[in-house]
Design a protein around this motif. Structure first.
Motif, PDB file in Angstrom:
ATOM      1  N   PHE A 106       1.660  17.085 -12.323  1.00 27.52           N
ATOM      2  CA  PHE A 106       1.699  18.487 -11.914  1.00 27.52           C
ATOM      3  C   PHE A 106       2.922  19.181 -12.535  1.00 27.52           C
ATOM      4  N   THR A 107       4.077  18.515 -12.489  1.00 29.86           N
ATOM      5  CA  THR A 107       5.296  19.082 -13.035  1.00 29.86           C
ATOM      6  C   THR A 107       5.147  19.248 -14.552  1.00 29.86           C
ATOM      7  N   MET A 108       4.601  18.230 -15.240  1.00 31.02           N
ATOM      8  CA  MET A 108       4.443  18.287 -16.681  1.00 31.02           C
ATOM      9  C   MET A 108       3.401  19.331 -17.092  1.00 31.02           C
ATOM     10  N   SER A 109       2.412  19.535 -16.265  1.00 28.30           N
ATOM     11  CA  SER A 109       1.339  20.473 -16.612  1.00 28.30           C
ATOM     12  C   SER A 109       1.667  21.911 -16.223  1.00 28.30           C
ATOM     13  N   PHE A 110       2.226  22.135 -15.072  1.00 26.70           N
ATOM     14  CA  PHE A 110       2.378  23.500 -14.562  1.00 26.70           C
ATOM     15  C   PHE A 110       3.830  23.989 -14.445  1.00 26.70           C
ATOM     16  N   VAL A 111       4.757  23.145 -14.183  1.00 24.89           N
ATOM     17  CA  VAL A 111       6.130  23.565 -13.956  1.00 24.89           C
ATOM     18  C   VAL A 111       6.951  23.483 -15.257  1.00 24.89           C
ATOM     19  N   TRP A 112       6.817  22.366 -15.955  1.00 21.22           N
ATOM     20  CA  TRP A 112       7.652  22.141 -17.126  1.00 21.22           C
ATOM     21  C   TRP A 112       7.357  23.123 -18.283  1.00 21.22           C
ATOM     22  N   PRO A 113       6.102  23.435 -18.610  1.00 22.56           N
ATOM     23  CA  PRO A 113       5.871  24.354 -19.745  1.00 22.56           C
ATOM     24  C   PRO A 113       6.523  25.740 -19.569  1.00 22.56           C
ATOM     25  N   PRO A 114       6.458  26.418 -18.411  1.00 14.71           N
ATOM     26  CA  PRO A 114       7.164  27.697 -18.309  1.00 14.71           C
ATOM     27  C   PRO A 114       8.683  27.546 -18.433  1.00 14.71           C
ATOM     28  N   ILE A 115       9.236  26.455 -17.882  1.00 11.16           N
ATOM     29  CA  ILE A 115      10.680  26.221 -17.993  1.00 11.16           C
ATOM     30  C   ILE A 115      11.054  25.971 -19.456  1.00 11.16           C
ATOM     31  N   ALA A 116      10.279  25.137 -20.150  1.00 10.28           N
ATOM     32  CA  ALA A 116      10.542  24.840 -21.559  1.00 10.28           C
ATOM     33  C   ALA A 116      10.392  26.104 -22.401  1.00 10.28           C
ATOM     34  N   LYS A 117       9.345  26.910 -22.062  1.00  7.41           N
ATOM     35  CA  LYS A 117       9.129  28.155 -22.781  1.00  7.41           C
ATOM     36  C   LYS A 117      10.323  29.094 -22.579  1.00  7.41           C
ATOM     37  N   ALA A 118      10.798  29.193 -21.344  1.00  9.06           N
ATOM     38  CA  ALA A 118      11.944  30.050 -21.056  1.00  9.06           C
ATOM     39  C   ALA A 118      13.190  29.545 -21.786  1.00  9.06           C
ATOM     40  N   LEU A 119      13.390  28.230 -21.814  1.00  7.49           N
ATOM     41  CA  LEU A 119      14.537  27.663 -22.520  1.00  7.49           C
ATOM     42  C   LEU A 119      14.425  27.911 -24.030  1.00  7.49           C
TER      43      LEU A 119
ATOM     44  N   ALA B 266       0.842  -1.194   0.000  1.00 10.84           N
ATOM     45  CA  ALA B 266       0.000   0.000   0.000  1.00 10.84           C
ATOM     46  C   ALA B 266       0.874   1.239   0.000  1.00 10.84           C
ATOM     47  N   THR B 267       1.961   1.208   0.705  1.00  9.50           N
ATOM     48  CA  THR B 267       2.850   2.360   0.750  1.00  9.50           C
ATOM     49  C   THR B 267       3.463   2.594  -0.642  1.00  9.50           C
ATOM     50  N   LEU B 268       3.879   1.539  -1.283  1.00 11.20           N
ATOM     51  CA  LEU B 268       4.441   1.662  -2.621  1.00 11.20           C
ATOM     52  C   LEU B 268       3.387   2.164  -3.599  1.00 11.20           C
ATOM     53  N   PHE B 269       2.171   1.655  -3.431  1.00 14.60           N
ATOM     54  CA  PHE B 269       1.092   2.063  -4.305  1.00 14.60           C
ATOM     55  C   PHE B 269       0.799   3.546  -4.110  1.00 14.60           C
ATOM     56  N   VAL B 270       0.723   4.022  -2.878  1.00 13.92           N
ATOM     57  CA  VAL B 270       0.439   5.441  -2.578  1.00 13.92           C
ATOM     58  C   VAL B 270       1.625   6.295  -3.062  1.00 13.92           C
ATOM     59  N   GLN B 271       2.817   5.839  -2.838  1.00 12.37           N
ATOM     60  CA  GLN B 271       3.968   6.596  -3.307  1.00 12.37           C
ATOM     61  C   GLN B 271       3.968   6.667  -4.837  1.00 12.37           C
ATOM     62  N   ALA B 272       3.575   5.601  -5.505  1.00 18.29           N
ATOM     63  CA  ALA B 272       3.508   5.601  -6.963  1.00 18.29           C
ATOM     64  C   ALA B 272       2.464   6.601  -7.431  1.00 18.29           C
ATOM     65  N   ILE B 273       1.282   6.662  -6.755  1.00 23.20           N
ATOM     66  CA  ILE B 273       0.215   7.604  -7.112  1.00 23.20           C
ATOM     67  C   ILE B 273       0.694   9.025  -6.860  1.00 23.20           C
ATOM     68  N   VAL B 274       1.336   9.257  -5.711  1.00 26.08           N
ATOM     69  CA  VAL B 274       1.840  10.598  -5.399  1.00 26.08           C
ATOM     70  C   VAL B 274       2.917  10.988  -6.442  1.00 26.08           C
ATOM     71  N   PHE B 275       3.739  10.016  -6.801  1.00 27.16           N
ATOM     72  CA  PHE B 275       4.766  10.307  -7.810  1.00 27.16           C
ATOM     73  C   PHE B 275       4.129  10.659  -9.153  1.00 27.16           C
ATOM     74  N   LEU B 276       3.091   9.909  -9.529  1.00 25.33           N
ATOM     75  CA  LEU B 276       2.404  10.192 -10.787  1.00 25.33           C
ATOM     76  C   LEU B 276       1.720  11.559 -10.739  1.00 25.33           C
TER      77      LEU B 276
END
Length: 156
Positions: free
Chosen positions: A20-33, A5-15
């Protein structure tokens, strides 16, 4: 909680973190690059353009310098020709003036020689009359014998 269960929850949190990173963090960084990469590419293009413009400007400057040098050489040659023409003209004028002065001096000398001859003729005529007077022991009248005296002058 079990490890699964811990691995499963950690996998969900990681996903969720990946999403979140791909949707909100990565696009401004990619745009800036991407913007930064575009600025660098524009700067390099501008540098190449400036380099080619500098080479073209350098060629224009060389052509202008060559043209100016040729024009200067032409003007110097023209000035030299004008100076020579002026010198030749001045020499010709001086020669003409010298010839005029020499001709005037010759004419004056000729006039003086003629005047001296005339004065000498007059003096010789007077001396001849005085000599004849002495020989004849009588006076010769100049008015009466004018014709004779004129012939004597022309013969002398």
């Amino acid at each position: 909680m079990s490890i699964n269960a811990t691995l499963f929850v950690q996998a969900i949190v990681f996903l969720i973190l990946v999403w979140f990173t791909m949707s909100f963090v990565w696009p401004p960084i990619a745009k800036a690059l991407d913007e930064r990469a575009q600025k660098i590419a524009d700067g390099l293009a501008a540098a190449d353009k400036a380099k080619s413009e500098l080479a073209a400007a350098d060629q224009r400057v060389k052509k202008e310098l060559a043209a100016a040098s040729n024009e200067t050489a032409t003007r110097l040659a023209d000035a030299e020709r004008r100076a020579q023409a002026i010198i030749e003209e001045a020499k010709a004028r001086a020669t003409d003036e010298g010839n005029k002065i020499v001709a005037a001096a010759r004419a004056e000398a000729e006039q003086q020689a003629i005047a001296a001859r005339e004065a000498l003729r007059e003096q010789v005529a007077v001396l001849a009359v005085k000599g004849a007077e002495q020989i004849l022991r009588k006076e010769i009248n100049a008015g009466v014998h004018a014709d004779l005296l004129n012939r004597l002058k022309t013969e002398l």
